[in-house]
Design an enzyme around this catalytic site. Structure first.
Site, short mmCIF file in Angstrom:
data_model
loop_
_atom_site.label_atom_id
_atom_site.label_comp_id
_atom_site.label_asym_id
_atom_site.label_seq_id
_atom_site.Cartn_x
_atom_site.Cartn_y
_atom_site.Cartn_z
N ARG A 1 6.24 9.12 4.90
CA ARG A 1 6.18 8.14 3.80
C ARG A 1 7.16 6.99 4.03
NH1 ARG A 1 2.62 11.09 3.17
NH2 ARG A 1 1.81 12.00 1.27
N SER B 1 1.67 10.87 -6.27
CA SER B 1 2.99 11.53 -6.25
C SER B 1 4.05 10.56 -6.74
CB SER B 1 3.34 11.95 -4.83
OG SER B 1 2.33 12.78 -4.31
N GLU C 1 8.53 7.78 -5.02
CA GLU C 1 7.56 7.27 -4.05
C GLU C 1 7.06 5.86 -4.43
OE1 GLU C 1 4.87 10.09 -2.00
OE2 GLU C 1 3.32 8.65 -2.53
C1 LIG Z 1 -4.40 9.09 -7.75
C2 LIG Z 1 -3.56 8.65 -6.59
C3 LIG Z 1 -3.50 9.41 -5.45
C4 LIG Z 1 -2.73 9.01 -4.36
N1 LIG Z 1 -2.70 9.79 -3.25
C5 LIG Z 1 -1.96 9.43 -2.18
C6 LIG Z 1 -1.95 10.24 -1.00
O1 LIG Z 1 -2.62 11.26 -0.91
N2 LIG Z 1 -1.17 9.85 0.03
C7 LIG Z 1 -0.42 8.71 -0.01
O2 LIG Z 1 0.26 8.41 0.97
N3 LIG Z 1 -0.43 7.92 -1.12
C8 LIG Z 1 -1.17 8.24 -2.19
N4 LIG Z 1 -1.17 7.45 -3.32
C9 LIG Z 1 -0.33 6.25 -3.35
C10 LIG Z 1 -1.07 4.93 -2.99
O3 LIG Z 1 -2.45 5.07 -3.15
C11 LIG Z 1 -0.76 4.47 -1.57
O4 LIG Z 1 0.61 4.31 -1.39
C12 LIG Z 1 -1.46 3.15 -1.23
O5 LIG Z 1 -1.29 2.85 0.13
C13 LIG Z 1 -0.98 1.98 -2.07
O6 LIG Z 1 -1.86 0.90 -1.83
P1 LIG Z 1 -2.00 -0.31 -2.84
O7 LIG Z 1 -2.86 -1.33 -2.21
O8 LIG Z 1 -2.41 0.18 -4.17
O9 LIG Z 1 -0.48 -0.82 -2.88
P2 LIG Z 1 0.31 -1.44 -4.12
O10 LIG Z 1 0.60 -0.38 -5.10
O11 LIG Z 1 -0.36 -2.66 -4.60
O12 LIG Z 1 1.67 -1.85 -3.39
C14 LIG Z 1 2.55 -0.86 -2.91
C15 LIG Z 1 3.70 -1.57 -2.18
O13 LIG Z 1 3.21 -2.20 -1.00
C16 LIG Z 1 3.45 -3.61 -1.05
N5 LIG Z 1 2.26 -4.27 -0.50
C17 LIG Z 1 1.00 -4.19 -0.98
N6 LIG Z 1 0.18 -4.92 -0.19
C18 LIG Z 1 0.95 -5.47 0.78
C19 LIG Z 1 0.70 -6.31 1.90
N7 LIG Z 1 -0.53 -6.76 2.18
N8 LIG Z 1 1.74 -6.67 2.68
C20 LIG Z 1 2.99 -6.23 2.42
N9 LIG Z 1 3.31 -5.43 1.39
C21 LIG Z 1 2.30 -5.05 0.58
C22 LIG Z 1 3.66 -3.93 -2.51
O14 LIG Z 1 4.47 -5.09 -2.65
C23 LIG Z 1 4.33 -2.68 -3.01
O15 LIG Z 1 5.72 -2.71 -2.73
C24 LIG Z 1 -1.96 7.81 -4.42
C25 LIG Z 1 -2.02 7.03 -5.58
C26 LIG Z 1 -2.81 7.43 -6.66
C27 LIG Z 1 -2.90 6.57 -7.88
#
Ligand SMILES: Cc1cc2nc3c(=O)[nH]c(=O)nc-3n(C[C@H](O)[C@H](O)[C@H](O)COP(=O)(O)OP(=O)(O)OC[C@H]3O[C@@H](n4cnc5c(N)ncnc54)[C@H](O)[C@@H]3O)c2cc1C
Length: 338
Positions: free
Chosen positions: A164, A238, A334
């Site tokens: 992570r 998480s 996280e």
């Molecule tokens: C129901 C659920 C289940 C999940 N299961 C998992 C799992 O099994 N494993 C896991 O690892 N994670 C899991 N996650 C967490 C999440 O889905 C991941 O971390 C995912 O990669 C976040 O993507 P996002 O586009 O929503 O990022 P965001 O929430 O929009 O952003 C997260 C961070 O990344 C930064 N960011 C976003 N886009 C960019 C970009 N293009 N360039 C630079 N920085 C950027 C943002 O500024 C922020 O700091 C889960 C979440 C939920 C709600």
């Protein structure tokens, strides 16, 4: 690119808390990304990047320009060492990418099925699930340097992935906008079935040698059972990372708590189960107003309706303090808190 003032963020993140951004814009091209970054500088506002909003918690209104990275496009980008290179722009939905690769007969991402969010955010915390991490398939990323305005390319090695973790959470925190990821995928199935919950699900389905699509379906089924759907119950997956501690610290924990699970890594350090620690301290299903801990999964904090980001954070702090006091283990969050 349309720039909106005092924009509500509730529908833009999966916790669904009330919060507003001073400015909001959605960048669909590299030029729009550059324009967004320039606008932030002009207005003296920090720029907060947003993908699918599935790993963020907004604890208050943001005196910032929230810039949603919505670059689109998916292409086969070549071959290397007998494997296919697939390039996805940052705004492509992660699970849509997994599905599309599978459809094209490109394998390696099945265990990462169903993770919400975008391809561009996936490297930030090196997403992982069911025994597989993104770092195993990532070939390279392309990013816009927020200081120099230049496009940069980082190999997987340069991303310094860990559990992570990546360089984007450390040395390059808030320095780059990830614009695209290139993945290295196999044309032959590479089943990764060592994770117990996945094995059990496949066994229950009578699949001893599952095809990649069957692995994806099994993963989606396990996830649907274990994790609340953010559309029905706000959450960010998480809330705590699984802590990684020294062998000595694990031995000490085991003296007090003989049932504490731990998975030793190749470096001798031991990964603990944050869910077990939280549950052991009695928080599964706990509720403080509308901020709660999921009844079936102690690792997931949920918004039962009108919880604010601050309330969720306060519950997270209460849990961290209890786990530290009772079990001597420090939990880290996280999601990124703004
Ligand atoms: C129901 C659920 C289940 C999940 N299961 C998992 C799992 O099994 N494993 C896991 O690892 N994670 C899991 N996650 C967490 C999440 O889905 C991941 O971390 C995912 O990669 C976040 O993507 P996002 O586009 O929503 O990022 P965001 O929430 O929009 O952003 C997260 C961070 O990344 C930064 N960011 C976003 N886009 C960019 C970009 N293009 N360039 C630079 N920085 C950027 C943002 O500024 C922020 O700091 C889960 C979440 C939920 C709600």
């Amino acid at each position: 690119m349309q720039v909106l003032e005092d924009h509500p963020l509730k529908a833009l993140h999966t916790f669904g808390c009330e919060a507003r951004a001073r400015l909001f814009a959605e960048a669909r091209t590299l030029d729009e990304l550059r324009a967004g970054l320039a606008l932030g500088r002009e207005r003296g506002l920090p720029v907060v990047l947003l993908g699918g909003g599935s790993n963020v918690l907004f604890q208050a209104d943001l005196e910032a320009l929230v810039l949603k990275v919505a670059l689109d496009g998916l292409e086969l980008a070549g071959e290397e060492g007998g494997q296919a290179l697939v390039r996805a722009a940052a705004g492509v939905g992660w699970d849509a990418l997994v599905e599309e690769c599978l459809r094209r007969g490109l394998f390696g991402l099945e265990n990462l099925s169903g993770i919400p969010g975008t391809a561009g955010a996936a490297p930030v915390q090196n997403i992982g699930a069911y025994g597989v991490e993104l770092s195993e398939s990532l070939h390279a990323i392309e990013a816009l340097d927020r200081e120099s305005g230049e496009l940069r390319r980082l190999t997987a090695r340069e991303c310094r992935f860990g559990y992570r973790d990546s360089i984007f959470k450390r040395e390059l925190l808030d320095r780059l906008v990830l614009c695209a990821v290139t993945l290295r995928l196999s044309r032959a199935p590479v089943p990764r079935l060592e994770y117990a919950a996945l094995r059990d699900e496949l066994q229950a389905r009578g699949l001893a040698r599952p095809a990649p699509r069957e692995v994806r379906e099994a993963v989606l089924a396990v996830r649907a059972r274990k994790l609340p759907d953010p559309i029905e119950l706000g959450n960010a997956g998480s809330f705590f990372q699984n802590p990684v501690v020294s062998a000595e610290a694990f031995a000490a924990l085991r003296v007090a708590e003989p049932g504490a699970p731990g998975h030793p890594g190749p470096d001798g350090r031991v990964k603990l189960s944050a869910a077990w620690l939280v549950e052991r301290c009695g928080f599964r299903g706990a509720r403080r107003g509308d901020a709660g801990v999921h009844h079936a999964q102690a690792l997931v904090l949920v918004n039962h309706g009108r919880a604010s980001g601050r309330e969720l954070l306060a519950l997270g702090d209460e849990i961290r303090a209890a786990v530290l006091a009772r079990l001597g283990v420090r939990l880290e969050l996280e999601p990124r808190v703004y």
